[in-house]
Design a protein around this motif. Structure first.
Motif, mmCIF file in Angstrom:
data_model
loop_
_atom_site.group_PDB
_atom_site.id
_atom_site.type_symbol
_atom_site.label_atom_id
_atom_site.label_comp_id
_atom_site.label_asym_id
_atom_site.label_seq_id
_atom_site.Cartn_x
_atom_site.Cartn_y
_atom_site.Cartn_z
ATOM 1 N N GLY A 137 -12.061 2.151 7.535
ATOM 2 C CA GLY A 137 -10.697 2.560 7.230
ATOM 3 C C GLY A 137 -10.504 4.039 7.457
ATOM 4 N N THR A 138 -9.252 4.468 7.462
ATOM 5 C CA THR A 138 -8.880 5.882 7.471
ATOM 6 C C THR A 138 -7.389 5.959 7.221
ATOM 7 O OG1 THR A 138 -9.171 7.978 8.636
ATOM 8 C CG2 THR A 138 -8.322 6.156 9.929
ATOM 9 N N PHE A 139 -6.901 7.152 6.913
ATOM 10 C CA PHE A 139 -5.497 7.325 6.596
ATOM 11 C C PHE A 139 -4.658 7.395 7.866
ATOM 12 C CE2 PHE A 139 -7.643 9.292 2.916
ATOM 13 C CZ PHE A 139 -7.100 8.498 1.902
ATOM 14 N N PRO A 140 -3.413 6.872 7.826
ATOM 15 C CA PRO A 140 -2.502 7.077 8.957
ATOM 16 C C PRO A 140 -2.258 8.571 9.183
ATOM 17 C CG PRO A 140 -1.643 5.406 7.458
ATOM 18 C CD PRO A 140 -2.795 6.057 6.759
ATOM 19 N N CYS A 141 -2.072 8.936 10.431
ATOM 20 C CA CYS A 141 -1.904 10.352 10.754
ATOM 21 C C CYS A 141 -1.260 10.475 12.130
ATOM 22 C CB CYS A 141 -3.269 11.044 10.748
ATOM 23 S SG CYS A 141 -3.219 12.835 10.864
ATOM 24 N N LEU A 162 -3.506 6.237 15.438
ATOM 25 C CA LEU A 162 -4.353 6.589 16.577
ATOM 26 C C LEU A 162 -5.836 6.586 16.208
ATOM 27 C CD1 LEU A 162 -3.831 8.860 19.474
ATOM 28 C CD2 LEU A 162 -5.716 9.511 17.993
ATOM 29 N N ALA A 163 -6.213 7.269 15.144
ATOM 30 C CA ALA A 163 -7.629 7.333 14.772
ATOM 31 C C ALA A 163 -8.128 5.972 14.306
ATOM 32 C CB ALA A 163 -7.838 8.382 13.687
ATOM 33 N N TYR A 164 -7.382 5.339 13.432
ATOM 34 C CA TYR A 164 -7.795 4.047 12.886
ATOM 35 C C TYR A 164 -7.857 2.983 13.972
ATOM 36 C CZ TYR A 164 -7.677 -0.150 9.941
ATOM 37 O OH TYR A 164 -7.961 -1.360 9.355
ATOM 38 N N GLY A 165 -6.801 2.894 14.775
ATOM 39 C CA GLY A 165 -6.757 1.876 15.820
ATOM 40 C C GLY A 165 -7.807 2.089 16.888
ATOM 41 N N GLY A 225 -0.456 -13.984 12.640
ATOM 42 C CA GLY A 225 0.255 -14.143 13.899
ATOM 43 C C GLY A 225 0.832 -12.866 14.468
ATOM 44 N N GLN A 226 0.427 -11.717 13.947
ATOM 45 C CA GLN A 226 1.000 -10.453 14.409
ATOM 46 C C GLN A 226 0.751 -10.202 15.887
ATOM 47 O OE1 GLN A 226 -0.386 -7.920 10.650
ATOM 48 N NE2 GLN A 226 0.662 -6.655 12.158
ATOM 49 N N GLN A 227 1.782 -9.715 16.564
ATOM 50 C CA GLN A 227 1.669 -9.225 17.931
ATOM 51 C C GLN A 227 2.121 -7.773 18.029
ATOM 52 O OE1 GLN A 227 0.157 -10.917 20.289
ATOM 53 N NE2 GLN A 227 -0.127 -12.633 18.886
ATOM 54 N N ALA A 228 2.470 -7.199 16.878
ATOM 55 C CA ALA A 228 2.924 -5.812 16.802
ATOM 56 C C ALA A 228 2.731 -5.351 15.362
ATOM 57 C CB ALA A 228 4.395 -5.701 17.207
ATOM 58 N N PRO A 229 2.718 -4.042 15.122
ATOM 59 C CA PRO A 229 2.637 -3.571 13.730
ATOM 60 C C PRO A 229 3.787 -4.146 12.912
ATOM 61 C CG PRO A 229 2.293 -1.750 15.249
ATOM 62 C CD PRO A 229 2.744 -2.918 16.084
ATOM 63 N N ASN A 230 3.519 -4.469 11.659
ATOM 64 C CA ASN A 230 4.574 -5.061 10.828
ATOM 65 C C ASN A 230 5.117 -4.088 9.794
ATOM 66 O OD1 ASN A 230 2.373 -5.019 9.141
ATOM 67 N ND2 ASN A 230 2.277 -7.225 8.820
ATOM 68 N N LEU A 231 4.786 -2.797 9.950
ATOM 69 C CA LEU A 231 5.375 -1.777 9.093
ATOM 70 C C LEU A 231 5.511 -0.483 9.876
ATOM 71 C CD1 LEU A 231 6.392 -1.135 6.219
ATOM 72 C CD2 LEU A 231 4.112 -0.240 5.724
ATOM 73 N N ASP A 232 6.746 -0.023 10.019
ATOM 74 C CA ASP A 232 7.016 1.220 10.727
ATOM 75 C C ASP A 232 6.827 2.382 9.747
ATOM 76 O OD1 ASP A 232 7.981 3.338 12.185
ATOM 77 O OD2 ASP A 232 9.913 2.416 12.683
ATOM 78 N N LEU A 233 5.947 3.325 10.104
ATOM 79 C CA LEU A 233 5.692 4.452 9.226
ATOM 80 C C LEU A 233 6.803 5.494 9.296
ATOM 81 C CD1 LEU A 233 1.868 5.000 9.840
ATOM 82 C CD2 LEU A 233 2.988 3.718 8.002
ATOM 83 N N GLY A 234 7.753 5.311 10.215
ATOM 84 C CA GLY A 234 8.902 6.208 10.278
ATOM 85 C C GLY A 234 8.613 7.554 10.908
ATOM 86 N N LEU A 235 7.576 7.648 11.731
ATOM 87 C CA LEU A 235 7.264 8.918 12.379
ATOM 88 C C LEU A 235 8.286 9.199 13.481
ATOM 89 C CD1 LEU A 235 3.375 8.653 12.641
ATOM 90 C CD2 LEU A 235 4.755 9.722 10.856
#
Length: 263
Positions: free
Chosen positions: A97-101, A157-160, A249-259
């Motif tokens: 894991g890691t934090f979104p950034c 980016l880092a996590y993915g 069944g995800q084909q895309a992120p299911n939560l927009d971080l609003g960046l």
């Protein structure tokens, strides 16, 4: 009976990140299927709680409190299994894991830290475990990757990157360790663990995430644990080098971080 193929009677497993969430659920599932388990994570109190659940399933747990961001500590778990139980059959590389950034805030050091925590630790334990597994007649390794290792979304980016690397590491390690050691991974979507508490406990965020997930709900740790058990057991005995997607069944992120867009 077909259900007998999901038994791993008297096997010995190492599970990292076993104090809570997917790691804890996996450790208990493996115990219920017949395995003794080495439990590793930072927090001893959490590990002791999981160990009690393992004992309740009639199996033995060996608790190893350790900072698993250090690959040397991860590698040492193979010896802990051999010293305690005399064999090693299953490794579940769950810690990570890691934090979104945002990219512009992602230093090279942050990226390298994410890689070390998600990939280097898994490699260190897998490499250390392989000789022990071979002495025990073979075994199975399961790495816990993420849907973000194959889909694109801002802030990951880092996590993915790290989880995408872990997925391909799985394929490469499977080729190197075949035929006696199988290596697979699960790519996990949104699961109700402590890492997702801010979403699970916010009705608006949870509704948005569930609406963007084809199965319209957040997953449970036990659903991931059941998939890991399949990959560790004789039921998955003809599967190696695969990444099973447990993501609703995800084909895309299911939560927009609003960046925002860069200006």
């Amino acid at each position: 009976m077909i259900l007998d193929r999901f038994r791993i009677n008297d096997a010995v497993a190492v599970v990292t990140g076993a104090g809570r969430g997917i790691g804890a659920a996996t450790a208990v599932a493996l115990a219920e299927a017949g395995a003794d388990v080495v439990l590793a994570a930072r927090t001893k109190d959490q590990l002791d709680e999981v160990a009690a659940r393992v004992a309740g399933a009639g199996r033995t747990a060996h608790v190893v409190p350790a900072d698993l961001s250090d690959p040397a500590n991860a590698a040492a778990l193979a010896d802990a299994a051999m010293d305690t139980f005399g064999r090693l059959d299953v490794v579940v590389n769950n810690v990570g894991g890691t934090f979104p950034c945002p990219l512009t805030d992602t230093s090279t050091e942050f990226l390298e830290e994410a890689f070390r925590f998600n990939v280097s630790t898994a490699h260190a334990l897998t490499r250390a475990a392989a000789p022990a597994m071979l002495r025990s007649g073979g075994g199975a390794v399961v790495n816990v990757s993420s849907v973000m290792g194959r889909v694109s979304g801002r802030g990951f980016l880092a996590y993915g990157t790290a989880k995408g690397a872990l997925a391909h590491y799985t394929r490469l390690a499977a080729a190197d360790l075949a035929p006696r050691i199988r290596v697979n991974a699960v790519a996990v979507g949104s699961v109700a663990t402590s890492a997702l508490e801010v979403v699970v406990n916010n009705p608006e965020l949870r509704e948005r995430m569930e609406a963007a997930t084809p199965l319209r709900r957040i997953g449970e740790p036990e659903e991931v644990a059941a998939t890991i058990l399949y990959l560790c057991s004789p039921a998955g005995g003809y599967v190696t080098g695969k990444v099973l997607e447990v993501d609703g069944g995800q084909q895309a992120p299911n939560l927009d971080l609003g960046l925002p867009d860069l200006t």
